[in-house]
Design a protein around this motif. Structure first.
Motif, short mmCIF file in Angstrom:
data_model
loop_
_atom_site.label_atom_id
_atom_site.label_comp_id
_atom_site.label_asym_id
_atom_site.label_seq_id
_atom_site.Cartn_x
_atom_site.Cartn_y
_atom_site.Cartn_z
N UNK A 1 0.86 -1.18 0.00
CA UNK A 1 0.00 0.00 0.00
C UNK A 1 0.89 1.22 0.00
N UNK A 2 0.77 2.03 -1.04
CA UNK A 2 1.61 3.21 -1.19
C UNK A 2 0.71 4.42 -1.40
N UNK A 3 0.65 5.28 -0.40
CA UNK A 3 -0.16 6.49 -0.48
C UNK A 3 0.69 7.75 -0.54
N UNK A 4 1.95 7.57 -0.92
CA UNK A 4 2.85 8.73 -1.03
C UNK A 4 2.28 9.72 -2.04
N UNK A 5 2.37 11.00 -1.69
CA UNK A 5 1.88 12.05 -2.58
C UNK A 5 0.40 12.32 -2.45
N UNK A 6 -0.30 11.58 -1.59
CA UNK A 6 -1.74 11.78 -1.40
C UNK A 6 -2.02 12.50 -0.08
N UNK B 1 -2.40 4.87 10.26
CA UNK B 1 -2.10 3.90 9.22
C UNK B 1 -1.91 4.57 7.87
N UNK B 2 -2.71 5.58 7.57
CA UNK B 2 -2.54 6.32 6.32
C UNK B 2 -1.17 7.00 6.28
N UNK B 3 -0.75 7.54 7.43
CA UNK B 3 0.57 8.15 7.50
C UNK B 3 1.66 7.11 7.30
N UNK C 1 1.51 4.64 5.46
CA UNK C 1 1.54 4.32 4.04
C UNK C 1 2.04 5.49 3.20
N UNK C 2 2.37 6.60 3.85
CA UNK C 2 2.99 7.72 3.14
C UNK C 2 2.11 8.91 2.87
N UNK C 3 0.85 8.86 3.31
CA UNK C 3 -0.07 9.98 3.05
C UNK C 3 0.21 11.14 4.00
N UNK C 4 -0.09 12.35 3.53
CA UNK C 4 -0.15 13.52 4.40
C UNK C 4 -1.56 13.55 4.98
N UNK C 5 -1.66 13.81 6.30
CA UNK C 5 -2.95 13.67 6.98
C UNK C 5 -3.36 14.96 7.66
N UNK C 6 -4.55 15.43 7.31
CA UNK C 6 -5.21 16.51 8.03
C UNK C 6 -6.37 15.90 8.82
N UNK C 7 -6.76 16.55 9.90
CA UNK C 7 -7.88 16.03 10.68
C UNK C 7 -8.89 17.13 10.94
N UNK D 1 -7.36 -2.05 7.19
CA UNK D 1 -8.41 -2.25 6.19
C UNK D 1 -8.74 -0.94 5.49
N UNK D 2 -8.76 0.14 6.26
CA UNK D 2 -9.04 1.45 5.68
C UNK D 2 -7.97 1.85 4.68
N UNK D 3 -6.71 1.62 5.05
CA UNK D 3 -5.61 1.96 4.15
C UNK D 3 -5.73 1.21 2.83
N UNK D 4 -6.13 -0.06 2.90
CA UNK D 4 -6.33 -0.83 1.67
C UNK D 4 -7.47 -0.24 0.84
N UNK D 5 -8.62 0.04 1.49
CA UNK D 5 -9.78 0.51 0.74
C UNK D 5 -9.56 1.84 0.05
N UNK D 6 -8.74 2.71 0.62
CA UNK D 6 -8.51 4.02 0.01
C UNK D 6 -7.31 4.02 -0.93
N UNK D 7 -6.64 2.87 -1.06
CA UNK D 7 -5.45 2.78 -1.90
C UNK D 7 -5.79 2.36 -3.31
N UNK D 8 -4.86 2.53 -4.25
CA UNK D 8 -5.09 2.06 -5.63
C UNK D 8 -5.31 0.56 -5.73
N UNK D 9 -4.90 -0.21 -4.72
CA UNK D 9 -5.12 -1.65 -4.74
C UNK D 9 -6.61 -1.98 -4.73
#
Length: 306
Positions: free
Chosen positions: A4-9, A29-31, A33-39, A264-272
């Motif tokens: 799972x690669x969310x870099x750049x997202x 978990x999103x972080x 995987x490489x994502x930038x996270x706002x809350x 599971x969330x990281x998978x569902x929001x990923x390109x996979x």
């Protein structure tokens, strides 16, 4: 290696006030995987979350696998009961916990995201929001106001967020929410219209997947998570018993973790998961598959002999 690669997202996780809920676990978990996270944080908890972070109270929970710390790119005030600031009554806007936070509505957050990051600031939106002011009341004793509050904050807010955030998404954008088994089955003690709200949320997930998919090309899914003793869930008064009951009656009896929901969330929001939309994914150790309880006595841990 497939990963799972969310870099750049960039992800927005709405509903983070501390480190004890699914929202925080998903953000972490999103972080990872490489994502930038706002809350987005409920205004009465907005200052508290910032204080906890500043004083290092969440440092242990924020530690990532590589030794670095989860850092929120931005923390925004958000009260998902209001689509626009004009929709908030004066007593709310003038409340000391609200008046210094600026525009805390869903539309206000959408506008601020564009100011902070440009016209297409988002790739991922997670709706980790729920509130039922009368959750301890049986449905038969729930007031109209309490019922509509539960539906408005816990379900309609997802509709509002998709409507306002989907136009801000880059190609491949995706939405995710959190639901619960009470949408399908009777959970005594989970009242106040919250079971109705979760049922509405799951139905809306399917409709939004179609409408927003056709209009904006985004995906919309929800996770039905098993019971978890977060601070928010404690408001029901039954969460500890439900955690124990689910553990005794699920195919997998090891305790569920918030991290499993985050994974599971990281998978569902990923390109996979690019082919998955309009889906309710169960992350509950298989509890949803059971049609008969195995525990002999509720909450005791005793099981039928084999």
């Amino acid at each position: 290696m497939l990963k799972i690669d969310l870099a750049g997202r960039r992800a927005l996780v709405a509903g983070v006030a501390d480190d004890g809920g699914f929202g925080f676990a998903i953000a972490k978990t999103l972080a990872e995987a490489g994502a930038k996270v706002c809350v987005g944080t409920w205004p009465p908890a907005f200052g508290i979350l910032q204080t906890l972070l500043r004083r290092g109270k969440l440092d242990a929970s924020r530690k990532l696998s590589d030794g670095s710390m989860l850092e929120f790119e931005k923390i925004y005030p958000l009260d998902a009961a209001f689509d626009t600031l004009d929709g908030a009554p004066a007593e709310v806007r003038e409340n000391k916990r609200y008046r210094e936070t600026g525009d805390f509505s869903i539309a206000g957050l959408a506008a601020q995201l564009k100011i902070d990051f440009g016209d297409r600031p988002l790739d991922i939106v997670v709706h980790a929001l729920a509130n039922g002011p009368e959750v301890k009341k049986p449905l038969l004793e729930t007031s109209r106001a309490g019922y509509l509050d539960a539906i408005g904050v816990s379900a309609y807010s997802m509709v509002s967020m998709v409507a306002r955030f989907a136009p801000l998404m880059n190609e491949g954008g995706t939405f995710l929410s959190l639901t619960y088994m009470a949408s399908e089955r009777v959970i005594p003690g989970y009242g106040g219209g919250m079971s109705s709200a979760k049922a509405a949320l799951e139905s809306d997930t399917r409709v939004l997947a179609y409408e927003a998919g056709r209009k904006y090309g985004v995906r919309v899914n929800t996770i039905s998570a098993g019971p978890w003793a977060s601070r928010a869930a404690s408001a029901t008064g039954i969460i500890d018993a439900m955690v124990e009951y689910a553990a005794h009656n699920s195919p997998l009896t090891d305790p569920m973790s918030a991290e499993e929901v985050g994974n599971a969330a990281a998978f569902l929001v990923s390109p996979l998961a690019s082919g998955i939309t309009g889906t309710t994914l169960y992350v509950d150790k298989g509890y949803h598959a059971m049609g008969k309880a195995t525990a002999a006595r509720f909450g005791t841990g005793a099981a039928d002999p084999e």
